[in-house]
Design a protein around this motif. Structure first.
Motif, PDB file in Angstrom:
ATOM      1  N   LEU A  92       0.948  -1.513   0.184  1.00 17.86           N
ATOM      2  CA  LEU A  92      -0.350  -0.122  -0.556  1.00 17.86           C
ATOM      3  C   LEU A  92       0.745   1.162  -0.164  1.00 17.86           C
ATOM      4  O   LEU A  92       0.420   1.984  -0.274  1.00 17.86           O
ATOM      5  CB  LEU A  92      -1.005  -0.105   1.279  1.00 17.86           C
ATOM      6  N   SER A  93       2.253   1.098   0.539  1.00 21.43           N
ATOM      7  CA  SER A  93       2.874   2.681   0.365  1.00 21.43           C
ATOM      8  C   SER A  93       3.485   2.703  -0.708  1.00 21.43           C
ATOM      9  O   SER A  93       4.930   3.934  -0.596  1.00 21.43           O
ATOM     10  CB  SER A  93       4.080   1.753   1.913  1.00 21.43           C
ATOM     11  N   GLY A  94       3.191   1.735  -1.720  1.00 23.49           N
ATOM     12  CA  GLY A  94       4.298   2.081  -3.269  1.00 23.49           C
ATOM     13  C   GLY A  94       5.354   1.385  -3.154  1.00 23.49           C
ATOM     14  O   GLY A  94       5.678   0.664  -4.411  1.00 23.49           O
ATOM     15  N   VAL A  95       5.977   0.077  -2.180  1.00 28.28           N
ATOM     16  CA  VAL A  95       6.650  -1.383  -2.725  1.00 28.28           C
ATOM     17  C   VAL A  95       6.363  -2.210  -3.822  1.00 28.28           C
ATOM     18  O   VAL A  95       5.676  -2.592  -3.407  1.00 28.28           O
ATOM     19  CB  VAL A  95       7.499  -1.493  -0.971  1.00 28.28           C
ATOM     20  N   PRO A  96       6.964  -2.347  -4.342  1.00 25.89           N
ATOM     21  CA  PRO A  96       6.586  -2.951  -5.806  1.00 25.89           C
ATOM     22  C   PRO A  96       6.517  -4.378  -5.131  1.00 25.89           C
ATOM     23  O   PRO A  96       7.445  -5.963  -6.148  1.00 25.89           O
ATOM     24  CB  PRO A  96       7.795  -2.945  -6.477  1.00 25.89           C
ATOM     25  N   ILE A  97       5.895  -5.277  -4.788  1.00 27.20           N
ATOM     26  CA  ILE A  97       5.696  -6.632  -3.860  1.00 27.20           C
ATOM     27  C   ILE A  97       4.906  -7.435  -4.757  1.00 27.20           C
ATOM     28  O   ILE A  97       4.258  -6.983  -4.768  1.00 27.20           O
ATOM     29  CB  ILE A  97       6.019  -6.910  -2.342  1.00 27.20           C
ATOM     30  N   GLU A  98       5.424  -8.274  -4.922  1.00 30.40           N
ATOM     31  CA  GLU A  98       4.484  -9.558  -6.286  1.00 30.40           C
ATOM     32  C   GLU A  98       4.567 -10.721  -5.635  1.00 30.40           C
ATOM     33  O   GLU A  98       5.649 -10.907  -4.411  1.00 30.40           O
ATOM     34  CB  GLU A  98       4.853  -9.175  -7.361  1.00 30.40           C
ATOM     35  N   GLY A  99       3.657 -11.231  -5.598  1.00 41.27           N
ATOM     36  CA  GLY A  99       3.163 -12.502  -4.678  1.00 41.27           C
ATOM     37  C   GLY A  99       1.921 -12.927  -4.248  1.00 41.27           C
ATOM     38  O   GLY A  99       0.621 -11.446  -3.915  1.00 41.27           O
ATOM     39  N   GLU A 100       1.070 -13.608  -3.331  1.00 42.86           N
ATOM     40  CA  GLU A 100       0.139 -14.179  -2.776  1.00 42.86           C
ATOM     41  C   GLU A 100       0.669 -14.905  -1.494  1.00 42.86           C
ATOM     42  O   GLU A 100       1.509 -16.311  -1.794  1.00 42.86           O
ATOM     43  CB  GLU A 100      -1.057 -14.411  -3.651  1.00 42.86           C
ATOM     44  N   ALA A 101      -0.123 -14.647  -0.353  1.00 42.98           N
ATOM     45  CA  ALA A 101      -0.142 -15.777   0.609  1.00 42.98           C
ATOM     46  C   ALA A 101      -0.063 -17.473  -0.126  1.00 42.98           C
ATOM     47  O   ALA A 101      -1.337 -17.955  -1.010  1.00 42.98           O
ATOM     48  CB  ALA A 101      -1.740 -15.983   1.482  1.00 42.98           C
ATOM     49  N   GLY A 102       0.481 -18.260   1.020  1.00 37.90           N
ATOM     50  CA  GLY A 102       0.858 -20.146   0.154  1.00 37.90           C
ATOM     51  C   GLY A 102       1.482 -19.800  -0.890  1.00 37.90           C
ATOM     52  O   GLY A 102       1.705 -21.274  -1.604  1.00 37.90           O
TER      53      GLY A 102
END
Length: 226
Positions: free
Chosen positions: A46-56
């Motif tokens: 939400l703060s703009g850090v470009p993190i991709e992925g998901e739980a699991g």
């Protein structure tokens, strides 16, 4: 660990990865719950850090995203890695935990030619005893200690001591202290302390009985002193 430090560690743990990092591994490294990791990841996104992925599945920084590395030379980075692994191997649990956090930050910015060397398994055995931490605390709070101590021949003696410092010499810790029984400075090896306890008394360092006098007696340098 402060939340700001935890967020920093998450970002740098993801930096430069080609495969997703499981949230469970982050949770184990940071000693927090999976729920905390998921919440921190969401806040970073939400703060703009470009993190991709998901739980699991896991997380990684978006391809092409980067974070400026710390400005260390290759030799400085290697020295820092060796130093933090040394602390992890031989210090108490509190210092070892701080060293682990520092190591994550350092390894996150290692250049490729040092990454494999830095991540190689350590040859040191990591102790689980909390004795070093407890002794360090007693030194910081100037607590008088009662030791049940064993000499090299396993002969026992009871000592009341004013603990002044911890030093690491050639593979063994040493507690430097003023020994009330001998009315002189003595060095005690923690691995020969059968038991110890605080007497409830505190002491005040003096010119004759303090750390400076101890260092003057043994010619020690402060770089190896805690």
């Amino acid at each position: 660990m402060r939340r700001a430090d935890r967020l920093f560690l998450i970002i740098h743990s993801l930096r430069g990865r080609r495969t997703a990092l499981p949230a469970r591994r982050l949770a184990e490294t940071l000693s927090v719950s999976l729920r905390t990791v998921y919440r921190d990841i969401a806040d970073l996104q939400l703060s703009g850090v470009p993190i991709e992925g998901e739980a699991g599945i896991g997380y990684m920084l978006r391809k092409g995203a980067d974070i400026p590395p710390l400005m260390f030379t290759a030799e400085e980075l290697e020295a820092l890695v060796v130093g933090t692994r040394f602390v992890r191997a031989f210090a108490g649990e509190r210092l070892a935990g701080s060293a682990q956090a520092a190591l994550i930050k350092i390894e996150a910015v290692l250049p490729p030619e040092l990454r494999q060397r830095a991540l190689a398994p350590t040859r040191w055995v990591e102790g689980k005893s909390g004795m070093i931490d407890r002794l360090h605390e007693a030194i910081s709070e100037h607590r008088v200690l009662r030791l049940d101590y064993r000499d090299e021949a396993q002969r026992g003696s009871l000592r009341e001591v004013e603990p002044l410092c911890l030093a690491f010499w050639g593979g063994a810790w040493t507690l430097g202290a003023w020994c009330r029984l001998r009315t002189d400075f003595r060095n005690f090896r923690p691995d020969r302390i059968a038991t110890f306890e605080a007497t409830g008394e505190t002491f005040v360092e003096t010119r004759e009985h303090g750390l400076d006098a101890y260092l003057g007696r043994f010619g020690a340098e402060t770089d190896g002193i805690f």
